[in-house]
Scaffold this motif. Structure first.
Motif, PDB file in Angstrom:
ATOM      1  N   UNK A   1      -1.624  13.319  -5.121  1.00  0.00           N
ATOM      2  CA  UNK A   1      -2.655  12.287  -5.068  1.00  0.00           C
ATOM      3  C   UNK A   1      -3.044  11.956  -3.631  1.00  0.00           C
ATOM      4  N   UNK A   2      -4.351  11.928  -3.367  1.00  0.00           N
ATOM      5  CA  UNK A   2      -4.821  11.488  -2.054  1.00  0.00           C
ATOM      6  C   UNK A   2      -4.906   9.964  -2.069  1.00  0.00           C
ATOM      7  N   UNK A   3      -5.348   9.408  -0.957  1.00  0.00           N
ATOM      8  CA  UNK A   3      -5.299   7.955  -0.756  1.00  0.00           C
ATOM      9  C   UNK A   3      -5.940   7.125  -1.870  1.00  0.00           C
ATOM     10  N   UNK A   4      -7.019   7.606  -2.447  1.00  0.00           N
ATOM     11  CA  UNK A   4      -7.689   6.837  -3.501  1.00  0.00           C
ATOM     12  C   UNK A   4      -6.899   6.863  -4.807  1.00  0.00           C
ATOM     13  N   UNK A   5      -5.934   7.798  -4.893  1.00  0.00           N
ATOM     14  CA  UNK A   5      -5.206   7.967  -6.138  1.00  0.00           C
ATOM     15  C   UNK A   5      -5.725   9.174  -6.910  1.00  0.00           C
ATOM     16  N   UNK A   6      -6.792   9.797  -6.390  1.00  0.00           N
ATOM     17  CA  UNK A   6      -7.361  10.978  -7.051  1.00  0.00           C
ATOM     18  C   UNK A   6      -6.381  12.141  -6.967  1.00  0.00           C
ATOM     19  N   UNK A   7      -6.211  12.808  -8.100  1.00  0.00           N
ATOM     20  CA  UNK A   7      -5.284  13.932  -8.185  1.00  0.00           C
ATOM     21  C   UNK A   7      -6.017  15.205  -7.778  1.00  0.00           C
TER      22      UNK A   7
ATOM     23  N   UNK B   1       3.901   0.604  -6.185  1.00  0.00           N
ATOM     24  CA  UNK B   1       2.445   0.804  -6.269  1.00  0.00           C
ATOM     25  C   UNK B   1       2.018   1.949  -7.170  1.00  0.00           C
ATOM     26  N   UNK B   2       2.881   2.956  -7.364  1.00  0.00           N
ATOM     27  CA  UNK B   2       2.511   4.066  -8.239  1.00  0.00           C
ATOM     28  C   UNK B   2       1.686   5.155  -7.559  1.00  0.00           C
ATOM     29  N   UNK B   3       1.459   5.033  -6.266  1.00  0.00           N
ATOM     30  CA  UNK B   3       0.648   6.005  -5.536  1.00  0.00           C
ATOM     31  C   UNK B   3       1.284   7.407  -5.519  1.00  0.00           C
TER      32      UNK B   3
ATOM     33  N   UNK C   1       1.804  11.241  -0.615  1.00  0.00           N
ATOM     34  CA  UNK C   1       1.230  10.101   0.107  1.00  0.00           C
ATOM     35  C   UNK C   1       1.816   8.820  -0.482  1.00  0.00           C
ATOM     36  N   UNK C   2       2.279   7.938   0.377  1.00  0.00           N
ATOM     37  CA  UNK C   2       2.933   6.720  -0.098  1.00  0.00           C
ATOM     38  C   UNK C   2       2.286   5.475   0.477  1.00  0.00           C
ATOM     39  N   UNK C   3       2.422   4.394  -0.267  1.00  0.00           N
ATOM     40  CA  UNK C   3       1.975   3.087   0.239  1.00  0.00           C
ATOM     41  C   UNK C   3       3.185   2.181   0.397  1.00  0.00           C
TER      42      UNK C   3
ATOM     43  N   UNK D   1       3.178   9.051  -7.597  1.00  0.00           N
ATOM     44  CA  UNK D   1       3.595   9.660  -8.860  1.00  0.00           C
ATOM     45  C   UNK D   1       3.422  11.181  -8.834  1.00  0.00           C
TER      46      UNK D   1
END
Lengths: 266, 305
Positions: A247-253, A214-216, A206-208, A218
């Motif tokens: 990682x999903x949208x919130x950044x949660x792995x 942004x580091x999304x 998932x990318x921003x 990783x």
């Protein structure tokens, strides 16, 4: 100074490729595009997502996608002359293929490899899908090897079985390019390692931003949008997140299987 | 011997360049990369009590010197963050924990939940211009709210506290003084500016899905320089100057205005992950040419001069 905003383009054509698989064509505005790189596709007021390029022509590009979640449903519903935004190209693509490069695509993953298959001997490409009605490009690349999980077209089984056969045969193979589900790519990497072949894979996260800020996206120590999405296998071997977490949208792995399920609804 | 080493809030920094929050601060892997590329310290992407999805894409884009974003504080929430950042001591440089909340109690709850994470300082942004419930949109930038939140956070931690302020307030020195009075150890002067908005004229729609977003990039440097200069003499605690720093010249300029340390975020977009090494080298080259031996000779000179 750079500009990185979506350039709005009219949809020139939208074509059905297979069950739930469509291609949209827009004017080719990409500068120096390398197959394996990606673009961010924006549907105004809806969302923006990364996609590979499946048709690379002088005047137009095609983007092939599977209708799954909210975004791709909208994209499939766009009409000729509708407006979408494109920015990119981003990331690192595949190296130049030579005459003994094998190209493997699983599911929708074959779409970002298609411009490479155009350049090589078709019998050096392996395209797989769950079933005949979901198989991409069987008319476009008639001489490719096809596999389906259920045996409804081509060889019954997985792309990896054909790869094993090719690498065990005396034919010269220089390197393997691969794009598909991570579990499949992980297996391709293992097979290539066994046969001591160079292997390049293309990762999806998932990318921003799409341009390494942004580091999304990783994956372990790798910034997928900037240092990938194409990686040589030695650069992801031992990566604790490849084929395991995303990682999903919130950044949660979360585990890759949960991620894929979530992506299917997005 | 020329040095740009910095002693900032008890952190020994190889240089005064700190990765700003919100950029590449999602994981230990991402921050390690930034540390390897020469940052003196790094700041995590802000953590809230609950998981936040943030805004839809597009969340970021640029037009030349102007960079815009409306990410909307996406983060996995404090429980997940505890796992994500459990091994931050693997990062070779000091790590600043950025904590957000809508109420003072939220900041305290996050700080308490993350108390075992080995942060070197805590940063409290009261200045996001584009996320409902947080920062400027929630009135956190007023002197009263700044005082109240800083005071609550002060009671919750012994770590140095950095309060991150917005340039978009009329009474900047009063806000900075309020933070200092409530026990802040430093001010981070500058968040993104605006919010601004751009419309794609072919579709007639705003480019950012959230419609409006914060402005960063080289274009905002003059505003940050002015803000740092404005508050420098009104407070005794040190200042991090954040907003637009892209080159060694920008860095020196910000220090002359009164900054002791420097935040770099969008600079990564313009010059790559190694923007930290590049800026540090450019600072040293300039100091060599001018005969300066340490940053102390530069900080705040514009005021005295």
């Amino acid at each position: 100074m750079r500009d990185d905003y979506p350039m709005s383009l009219e949809i020139l054509e939208i074509e059905k490729e297979a069950k739930d698989l469509f291609t949209i064509f827009v004017k080719n505005t990409l500068d120096g595009f390398v197959p394996g790189q990606f673009v961010m596709v924006w549907i105004p007021s809806v969302d923006e997502k990364p996609f590979g390029v499946s048709y690379l022509e002088k005047d137009r590009i095609g983007i092939t996608f599977e209708v799954k979640g909210k975004f791709t449903k909208k994209l499939a519903g766009t009409k000729k002359a509708g407006i979408i935004g494109i920015r990119g190209p981003y990331g690192i693509g595949f190296p130049d293929p030579d005459s003994s490069t094998i190209v493997i695509g699983g599911g929708c993953g074959v779409s970002s490899l298609a411009p490479l298959i155009e350049k090589i001997k078709k019998s050096n490409s392996i395209i797989g899908a769950r079933s005949k009605d979901m198989l991409l490009f069987r008319n476009r690349f008639k001489d490719a090897h096809f596999t389906t999980d259920d045996g409804t077209f081509g060889k019954k089984g997985f792309v990896t079985e054909i790869l094993e056969g090719k690498l065990s045969a005396p034919d010269k193979v220089s390197q393997v390019f691969c794009c598909g589900p991570e579990i499949m790519m992980s297996r391709v990497i293992e097979i290539c390692k066994k046969h001591r072949k160079k292997c390049f894979i293309s990762m999806e996260r998932y990318m921003k931003c799409g341009f390494g800020v942004c580091g999304q996206c990783m994956c372990g120590d790798k910034v997928v949008c900037k240092e990938g999405p194409v990686f040589e296998s030695k650069d992801v071997e031992g990566n604790p997140e490849f084929n395991h977490f995303a990682r999903i949208k919130s950044g949660k792995k979360v585990p890759v299987s949960d991620y894929v399920r979530w992506r299917g609804c997005e | 011997m020329i040095t740009i080493k910095s002693d900032f809030l008890g952190m020994k920094l190889s240089n005064p360049l700190i990765l700003a929050s919100g950029i590449m601060g999602t994981s230990v892997g991402s921050m390690n990369k930034i540390a390897d590329n020469g940052a003196g310290a790094v700041t995590i992407k802000s953590i809230s009590k609950e998981e936040r999805l943030g805004h839809n894409n597009p969340t970021m884009f640029s037009f030349g010197d102007v960079f815009m974003n409306a990410v909307g504080y996406s983060n996995p929430g404090m429980i997940e963050a505890k796992k994500e950042f459990s091994d931050i001591d693997k990062i070779g440089v000091p790590v600043i924990g950025s904590v957000i909340g809508t109420k003072a109690e939220d900041f305290v709850a996050v700080i308490e939940e993350l108390k075992d994470i080995k942060f070197d300082a805590i940063e409290i942004p009261l200045s996001c211009p584009h996320t409902p419930g947080f920062g400027v949109l929630a009135g956190q930038g007023t002197p009263e709210a700044t005082y109240r939140i800083t005071k609550a956070v002060r009671k919750a931690t012994r770590l140095p506290i950095i309060i991150k302020l917005s340039a978009n307030v009329p009474d900047l020195t009063i806000v900075a003084k309020a933070a200092e009075k409530a026990g802040a150890d430093a001010i981070n002067m500058g968040n993104t500016h605006g919010p601004g908005m751009r419309i794609d004229i072919d579709s007639g729609k705003p480019i950012l899905d959230f419609k409006v977003g914060g402005i960063s990039g080289p274009a905002i440097t003059p505003v940050t320089v002015r803000c740092v200069y404005d508050i420098y003499q009104s407070i005794k605690i040190p200042i991090i100057g954040t907003g637009g720093i892209t080159t060694g010249r920008d860095a020196i300029e910000m220090m002359m205005a009164g900054a002791s340390a420097l935040g770099v975020g969008t600079g990564i977009y313009y010059r790559g992950f190694d923007v930290f090494k590049k800026i540090a080298n450019e600072m040293e080259d300039w100091m060599k040419k001018k005969g300066h031996l340490s940053l102390k000779e530069i900080i705040g000179v514009t005021y005295e001069g």
